[in-house]
Design a protein around this motif. Structure first.
Motif, PDB file in Angstrom:
ATOM      1  N   GLY A 106      66.197  58.004  68.137  1.00 40.52           N
ATOM      2  CA  GLY A 106      65.018  57.130  68.586  1.00 40.52           C
ATOM      3  C   GLY A 106      65.207  55.803  68.522  1.00 40.52           C
ATOM      4  N   LYS A 107      64.740  54.804  69.421  1.00 38.21           N
ATOM      5  CA  LYS A 107      64.725  53.484  69.051  1.00 38.21           C
ATOM      6  C   LYS A 107      63.641  52.732  69.970  1.00 38.21           C
ATOM      7  N   VAL A 108      62.969  51.810  69.405  1.00 34.43           N
ATOM      8  CA  VAL A 108      62.000  51.062  69.944  1.00 34.43           C
ATOM      9  C   VAL A 108      62.479  49.507  69.762  1.00 34.43           C
ATOM     10  N   LYS A 109      62.551  48.836  70.980  1.00 41.11           N
ATOM     11  CA  LYS A 109      62.720  47.399  70.736  1.00 41.11           C
ATOM     12  C   LYS A 109      62.111  46.429  71.778  1.00 41.11           C
ATOM     13  N   TYR A 110      61.946  45.012  71.459  1.00 42.35           N
ATOM     14  CA  TYR A 110      61.090  44.309  71.933  1.00 42.35           C
ATOM     15  C   TYR A 110      61.978  43.211  72.439  1.00 42.35           C
ATOM     16  N   SER A 111      61.609  42.248  73.656  1.00 42.32           N
ATOM     17  CA  SER A 111      62.401  41.118  73.846  1.00 42.32           C
ATOM     18  C   SER A 111      61.186  40.110  74.354  1.00 42.32           C
ATOM     19  N   HIS A 112      61.223  39.059  73.662  1.00 43.37           N
ATOM     20  CA  HIS A 112      60.204  38.060  73.979  1.00 43.37           C
ATOM     21  C   HIS A 112      60.839  36.868  73.994  1.00 43.37           C
ATOM     22  N   LYS A 113      60.778  36.077  75.048  1.00 39.65           N
ATOM     23  CA  LYS A 113      61.457  34.502  75.421  1.00 39.65           C
ATOM     24  C   LYS A 113      60.443  33.691  74.665  1.00 39.65           C
ATOM     25  N   LEU A 114      61.103  32.834  73.708  1.00 45.49           N
ATOM     26  CA  LEU A 114      60.184  31.888  72.895  1.00 45.49           C
ATOM     27  C   LEU A 114      60.281  30.435  73.566  1.00 45.49           C
ATOM     28  N   THR A 115      61.629  30.308  74.043  1.00 41.56           N
ATOM     29  CA  THR A 115      61.771  29.017  74.647  1.00 41.56           C
ATOM     30  C   THR A 115      62.832  29.269  75.751  1.00 41.56           C
ATOM     31  N   LYS A 116      63.091  28.396  76.796  1.00 44.86           N
ATOM     32  CA  LYS A 116      63.837  28.468  77.911  1.00 44.86           C
ATOM     33  C   LYS A 116      65.167  29.352  77.219  1.00 44.86           C
ATOM     34  N   HIS A 117      65.806  28.773  76.058  1.00 43.30           N
ATOM     35  CA  HIS A 117      67.082  29.354  75.728  1.00 43.30           C
ATOM     36  C   HIS A 117      66.897  30.317  74.610  1.00 43.30           C
ATOM     37  N   LEU A 118      66.058  30.431  73.873  1.00 50.02           N
ATOM     38  CA  LEU A 118      65.875  31.229  72.716  1.00 50.02           C
ATOM     39  C   LEU A 118      64.941  32.517  72.979  1.00 50.02           C
ATOM     40  N   LYS A 119      65.371  33.706  72.387  1.00 48.51           N
ATOM     41  CA  LYS A 119      64.718  34.913  72.435  1.00 48.51           C
ATOM     42  C   LYS A 119      64.560  35.534  70.956  1.00 48.51           C
ATOM     43  N   PHE A 120      63.536  36.526  71.188  1.00 49.15           N
ATOM     44  CA  PHE A 120      63.078  37.075  69.671  1.00 49.15           C
ATOM     45  C   PHE A 120      63.197  38.498  70.001  1.00 49.15           C
ATOM     46  N   LYS A 121      63.957  39.236  69.412  1.00 51.76           N
ATOM     47  CA  LYS A 121      64.411  40.844  69.766  1.00 51.76           C
ATOM     48  C   LYS A 121      64.187  41.557  68.491  1.00 51.76           C
ATOM     49  N   PRO A 122      63.064  41.852  67.840  1.00 46.99           N
ATOM     50  CA  PRO A 122      62.890  43.009  66.955  1.00 46.99           C
ATOM     51  C   PRO A 122      63.312  44.501  67.537  1.00 46.99           C
ATOM     52  N   LYS A 123      63.774  45.319  66.722  1.00 45.15           N
ATOM     53  CA  LYS A 123      64.128  46.839  67.084  1.00 45.15           C
ATOM     54  C   LYS A 123      64.189  47.542  65.702  1.00 45.15           C
ATOM     55  N   PHE A 124      63.550  48.806  65.985  1.00 45.31           N
ATOM     56  CA  PHE A 124      63.677  49.792  65.072  1.00 45.31           C
ATOM     57  C   PHE A 124      64.361  51.198  65.574  1.00 45.31           C
ATOM     58  N   THR A 125      65.430  51.705  64.866  1.00 50.11           N
ATOM     59  CA  THR A 125      66.112  52.729  65.241  1.00 50.11           C
ATOM     60  C   THR A 125      65.957  53.830  64.122  1.00 50.11           C
ATOM     61  N   TYR A 126      65.626  55.051  64.590  1.00 59.05           N
ATOM     62  CA  TYR A 126      65.730  56.208  63.581  1.00 59.05           C
ATOM     63  C   TYR A 126      66.638  57.295  64.120  1.00 59.05           C
ATOM     64  N   SER A 127      67.558  57.813  63.155  1.00 55.84           N
ATOM     65  CA  SER A 127      68.610  58.620  63.651  1.00 55.84           C
ATOM     66  C   SER A 127      68.622  59.917  62.625  1.00 55.84           C
ATOM     67  N   GLN A 128      68.817  61.170  63.233  1.00 50.64           N
ATOM     68  CA  GLN A 128      68.779  62.329  62.426  1.00 50.64           C
ATOM     69  C   GLN A 128      70.003  63.063  62.693  1.00 50.64           C
ATOM     70  N   GLY A 129      71.044  63.228  61.901  1.00 55.97           N
ATOM     71  CA  GLY A 129      72.101  64.067  62.154  1.00 55.97           C
ATOM     72  C   GLY A 129      72.281  65.268  61.219  1.00 55.97           C
ATOM     73  N   LYS A 130      73.407  65.929  61.210  1.00 57.28           N
ATOM     74  CA  LYS A 130      73.561  67.280  60.773  1.00 57.28           C
ATOM     75  C   LYS A 130      73.278  67.157  59.176  1.00 57.28           C
ATOM     76  N   ASP A 131      73.665  66.299  58.464  1.00 57.14           N
ATOM     77  CA  ASP A 131      73.684  65.834  57.108  1.00 57.14           C
ATOM     78  C   ASP A 131      73.045  64.836  56.568  1.00 57.14           C
ATOM     79  N   LYS A 132      72.321  63.803  57.627  1.00 57.54           N
ATOM     80  CA  LYS A 132      71.728  62.501  57.051  1.00 57.54           C
ATOM     81  C   LYS A 132      70.658  62.111  57.930  1.00 57.54           C
ATOM     82  N   LYS A 133      69.900  61.398  57.607  1.00 61.20           N
ATOM     83  CA  LYS A 133      68.782  60.585  58.104  1.00 61.20           C
ATOM     84  C   LYS A 133      68.781  59.101  58.104  1.00 61.20           C
ATOM     85  N   SER A 134      68.458  58.570  59.095  1.00 64.13           N
ATOM     86  CA  SER A 134      68.649  56.779  58.707  1.00 64.13           C
ATOM     87  C   SER A 134      67.583  56.052  59.526  1.00 64.13           C
ATOM     88  N   TYR A 135      67.116  55.142  59.139  1.00 69.35           N
ATOM     89  CA  TYR A 135      66.195  54.152  59.707  1.00 69.35           C
ATOM     90  C   TYR A 135      66.810  52.818  59.649  1.00 69.35           C
TER      91      TYR A 135
END
Length: 175
Positions: A106-135
């Protein structure tokens, strides 16, 4: 005679026929993604399917991802990864045969334009596999240099925990 609109019925969203595991995953992914649909705010709904073949190991992998992007820059993604079960003789399974879940992401991300050329992009990812979990929280600052070129400095911190006695892995990455 009864009114068909007033008679309660059980709706069947998906009826898996050939490959029950893969079809069930597609249904679950579609249902999760549909919960994110907001009237008037939807910008794009994307469904991505990939079938991958690893020549070295001779194994197949299928990935299904649904992404909902909103007008305000927020986006949600859900990905299901499955592969055929190994045969009893140890050989890799045939494509689309006896599919087993490898991971959910699962992933949640956001994109915000700070200036004409610069963006701010935070993101959070959660993953669950057979033998592991990660964020993995991440932060990127894409900058458009012009003429089709851009630079994207960023940082992410990834924590992976394992079901067995393996030590927790922590990654600090600047890019």
């Amino acid at each position: 005679m009864t009114n068909p609109l007033s008679t309660p019925r059980i709706a069947h969203v998906c009826k898996p026929v050939y490959n029950q595991a893969l079809m069930a995953a597609l249904c679950a992914t579609a249902l999760q993604g549909s919960l994110l649909l907001m009237p008037g705010a939807a910008q794009a709904l994307e469904l991505d399917y990939q079938h991958q073949y690893n020549e070295k190991d001779r194994d197949h992998t299928d990935k299904v991802m649904i992404t909902q992007a909103l007008d305000n820059g927020l986006a949600f993604s859900f990905q299901f990864v499955a592969s055929p079960a190994e045969k009893s003789n140890g050989q890799p399974g045939q494509p689309f045969e006896h599919m087993t879940k490898d991971s959910l992401k699962g992933k949640v991300k956001y994109s915000h334009k700070l200036t004409k050329h610069l963006k701010f992009k935070p993101k959070f990812t959660y993953s669950q596999g057979k033998d592991k979990k990660s964020y993995k929280p991440a932060l990127k600052f894409p900058y458009e240099l012009g003429y089709g070129f851009s630079a994207t400095p960023g940082y992410y911190y990834k924590v992976t925990t394992y079901k067995d006695a393996k030590e927790t892995k922590r990654d600090n990455v600047w890019s």
